[in-house]
Design an enzyme around this catalytic site. Structure first.
Site, short mmCIF file in Angstrom:
data_model
loop_
_atom_site.label_atom_id
_atom_site.label_comp_id
_atom_site.label_asym_id
_atom_site.label_seq_id
_atom_site.Cartn_x
_atom_site.Cartn_y
_atom_site.Cartn_z
N ASP A 87 -0.92 -0.04 -5.04
CA ASP A 87 -1.94 0.58 -4.20
C ASP A 87 -3.27 0.35 -4.87
OD1 ASP A 87 -1.63 3.00 -1.86
OD2 ASP A 87 -3.59 2.68 -2.77
N CYS A 106 -0.61 2.92 11.14
CA CYS A 106 -0.55 4.18 11.89
C CYS A 106 -1.69 4.20 12.90
CB CYS A 106 -0.60 5.38 10.97
SG CYS A 106 -2.01 5.39 9.88
N ASP A 165 2.02 -1.59 4.66
CA ASP A 165 1.57 -0.46 5.49
C ASP A 165 0.05 -0.45 5.40
OD1 ASP A 165 1.16 1.81 6.88
OD2 ASP A 165 2.08 3.16 5.43
N CYS A 223 0.88 -1.17 0.00
CA CYS A 223 0.00 0.00 0.00
C CYS A 223 0.92 1.21 0.00
CB CYS A 223 -0.90 0.00 1.22
SG CYS A 223 -1.76 -1.56 1.41
#
Lengths: 163, 598
Positions: free
Chosen positions: B418, B519, B462, B394
């Site tokens: 992506d 994240c 990610d 990604c």
């Protein structure tokens, strides 16, 4: 083309064979090894590979992209250096004026494609010489000496159309 | 390297002599003022002192300005001759004529002010009450309540005409403990609500000190019934809520000693959660999750640090330049920067800049990339080697991809994928700008991956996540996430992680690694996902190679994870001053996919 016969140097490189590939009207310059990987990605899913040099317009004319700058700059025959003050102006898509001209390669003919550098030798973009080197000496400070073609400011300005 | 922010220099850069003169006057005024408060001979609590100072500044500034105007009119050069006189003998005749005036002029305003201060605080009703509070604050609670109890109305009227000190004396004389007793708790509390803005703050500060003696202060923040809280919610007073949060946390930390008898911990927690939700405007769901995650004081820190943006960091593109050269070039453009830290050789922190940092010629020439410090870490954990095949699942917006290319020195192949074609545009731009030539971009769905292409040496995943680590960037996360979103994310992450593991070639000589990062800081999206993968595939966790960050959880509430999960790393905004982040590095040791145990 601004690099002339130096194109030969780009294709035959010491570190493996490189070639140009056409993908969705765009010309990409990639090494064969990357090409092999790229072939296994379905065509419609492939977005980009290697470095994009430019594209063929709808009228089948070739338009050089600024993305090719890194490759073309070292091989460029004719160069123009702009002063730090004019740097920013060129990066916003303006032509180079005589007042902003730092240096220019000798014997540049009129309408010759050139690579534009900053005084710190950072390549900034492509242009077309509006005047030959001889004429440049005479013209007044506000005259245009290099027409703007492409510059690295486009990375920010036209992010969408670069691919 | 880099120019440090110099406090001294900054001061010099100011408007000039006149401005400094103004400051001088203020300082001088302040010098005169403390005696007026000190003369009452009483110690103030910190809040009361602050309030008093503010009031002083408020009226003081206006006065000072007036005085200054006067000063300017009468003698523009007053300050200069004065200064010269102190050090040097007189030189100019014209200057000396104005010199004797200086001291007199300077002292007069202060006197003026003193008078005015007393007058103003005495004449206004509100101001008067306030002033009394700040002075007689050390008086016991009985007096406080008494003020608003039986005799207050009449006394206040009188008080408006009196000077604060006199007023205070009056209070002390007439204060009777009986009055307090007669008041019901609810009453006193309502009053407390009414006058939140002014008086009781200072007292609250002290409450822990006299907690043993007097239970009443404690009640001030615990007691709010549901109705009470709702009423406050209509007209939220952030100051009050903030204070209540503070007190509540304090009590909860030493619950046995400080709690109010007959109150359950749950009640405290519920109130705290309600307050935090109101103060920082989080959704109840997210707050609940966060409270599970952090101890309370840390939680407040975390929420607080989500309110401020992280420092801007950039990464040098070593394909085109060196950090030293870049730093020099940027400093010449008026950017204030510093190396990021010992752990990174390419990162720079930008403190302030006189030019837009995203549009310098250096940026356009691809010498650096704006990138959060936390997104350097997964790539460092991945540690790609030259001539490898790497998959970035990604990749948008291309920061990590270009860092991988940089570490590989543009050799080998990177397949940057992506699922969102729109976001890939920026990746194309960034990669070309940074001079990355070994990348192939595609927009497949990450979940189909081993089918498209497999046999990679390393994979960086990610994963898309709820974004709870980057609330400072995107405050919308505070409110728009709920349980369903989180579980959907977690599900997608599990699928992606499995397909990432499947596309790695375990037999690779140099690699066979998968780095999983998000994240998000929620356990459901991190440890849980990795734990799931450990069960489903032949992988084991290996150290990430990062020597800081917090260890991952091996147990969380009622869940128990694989003990090796403490090899994963968590990063928080409040402890590491980077975005909240989670990193796990997995090594695949067999290509065989284990059969389901059923």
């Amino acid at each position: 083309r601004s690099i002339g016969e130096n194109i030969q140097l780009l294709v035959d490189r010491p570190d493996g064979c490189y070639c140009f590939r056409l993908h969705k009207d765009r010309v990409y310059y990639v090494s064969e090894r990357i090409l092999k990987v790229a072939t296994s990605v379905p065509g419609d899913k492939l977005v980009a590979l290697g470095t994009c040099f430019g594209k063929f317009t709808k009228t089948q004319k070739f338009r050089l992209h600024v993305t090719a700058l890194d490759y073309l700059a070292p091989y460029a025959k004719y160069k123009v250096w702009v002063k730090p003050g004019a740097e920013q102006s060129f990066l916003y898509g303006n032509h180079v004026l005589k007042s902003g001209l730092g240096r220019i390669t000798e014997n540049t003919a009129q309408y010759q494609g050139v690579v534009v550098y900053s005084m710190a030798d950072v390549p900034l973009g492509f242009g077309v010489a509006a005047k030959s080197t001889q004429d440049c000496r005479k013209v007044d400070p506000m005259a245009i000496v290099v027409f703007h073609q492409a510059d690295i400011g486009e990375y920010v300005r036209h992010e969408d159309t670069l691919t | 390297m880099g120019r440090k922010l110099d406090v001294l220099r900054k001061e010099k850069r100011g408007p000039g002599r006149k401005a400094r003169k103004q400051k001088g006057a203020e300082v001088e005024l302040a010098k005169f003022l403390p005696p007026t408060t000190d003369s009452s001979g009483k110690k103030l609590s910190s809040h009361a002192r602050k309030r008093a100072a503010k009031r002083r500044m408020g009226s003081g500034k206006a006065q000072a300005r007036r005085n200054l105007l006067q000063l300017k009119k009468e003698g523009g050069k007053l300050r200069r001759p004065g200064a010269r006189a102190s050090g040097y003998p007189q030189l100019g005749g014209s200057d000396s004529s104005s010199l004797p005036l200086t001291p007199a002029k300077r002292s007069q305003p202060a006197e003026d002010y003193e008078e005015e201060h007393l007058e103003s605080s005495g004449s206004e009703g509100e101001g008067g009450a306030d002033a009394w509070e700040s002075m007689g604050d050390d008086g016991s609670d009985e007096e406080m309540v008494d003020d608003y109890g039986a005799s207050s109305s009449e006394e206040e009227e009188v008080g408006t005409l009196l000077l604060p000190i006199e007023q205070a004396a009056r209070k002390q004389k007439s204060g009777s403990p009986l009055a307090w007793d007669s008041l019901s708790e609810d009453d006193s509390e309502e009053e407390e609500e009414e006058r939140v803005s002014s008086p009781s703050k200072g007292q609250k500060e002290e409450e822990d000190a006299d907690l043993q003696l007097n239970m009443e202060p404690d009640e001030q923040f615990v007691l709010p019934s549901g109705e009470e809280v709702e009423r406050a919610a209509e007209l939220p007073d952030l100051q009050l809520i903030h204070q209540r949060i503070k007190d509540n946390v304090e009590v909860l930390q030493d619950f046995k000693a400080k709690r109010e008898v007959g109150r359950a911990r749950q009640e405290y927690l519920a109130l705290l959660r309600h307050d935090l939700a109101a103060y920082y405007s989080y959704s109840d769901f997210l707050l609940k999750k966060l409270m599970d995650l952090f101890p309370l004081p840390e939680l407040v820190n975390f929420l607080e640090s989500n309110e401020v943006p992280r420092p801007m960091t950039l990464r040098t593109n070593t394909l085109k330049t060196r950090r030293r050269d870049l730093a020099q070039a940027l400093i010449n453009r008026g950017v204030n920067l510093d190396p990021l830290g010992k752990w990174s050789k390419t990162g720079l922190v930008v403190y302030d800049s006189s030019v837009p940092i995203g549009a310098t010629p250096e940026y356009l020439a691809g010498h650096y990339m704006l990138q959060g410090a936390s997104s350097l870490l997964p790539v460092m954990a991945l540690a790609p080697q030259e001539n490898e095949r790497v998959l970035d699942m990604c990749c948008a917006p291309g920061g990590k991809t270009s860092y991988i290319a940089q570490l590989m020195k543009n050799t080998g192949v990177i397949l940057a994928n992506d699922s969102n074609a729109e976001r890939l545009r920026s990746v194309v731009g960034n990669l070309h700008r940074l001079g990355v030539t070994n990348a192939v971009l595609s927009h497949c769905d990450g979940r189909q991956f081993p089918k498209v292409l497999g046999g990679f040496d390393r994979v960086l995943l990610d994963a898309p996540c709820s974004g709870t680590g980057v609330i400072s960037k995107d405050p919308a996360v505070k409110t728009n996430k709920d349980e369903k979103d989180m579980l959907r994310c977690a599900h997608l992450q599990k699928e992606l992680l499995l397909s990432a593991i499947d596309s790695v070639n375990a037999a690779s000589e140099t690699g066979g690694y998968v780095v999983y990062c998000t994240c998000s800081i929620l356990v459901e999206e991190n440890e849980w996902v990795v734990d799931y993968a450990l069960k489903k595939r032949n992988v084991r966790l290996v150290p990430t190679g990062l020597d800081f960050g917090k260890e991952g959880f091996t147990r969380f509430k009622d869940r128990r994870f694989h003990p090796s999960l403490k090899l994963t790393r968590r990063f928080y905004p409040h402890t590491h001053n980077m975005d909240g982040f989670f990193i796990a590095k997995l090594k695949k040791f067999s290509n065989v996919i284990p059969k389901m145990l059923k």
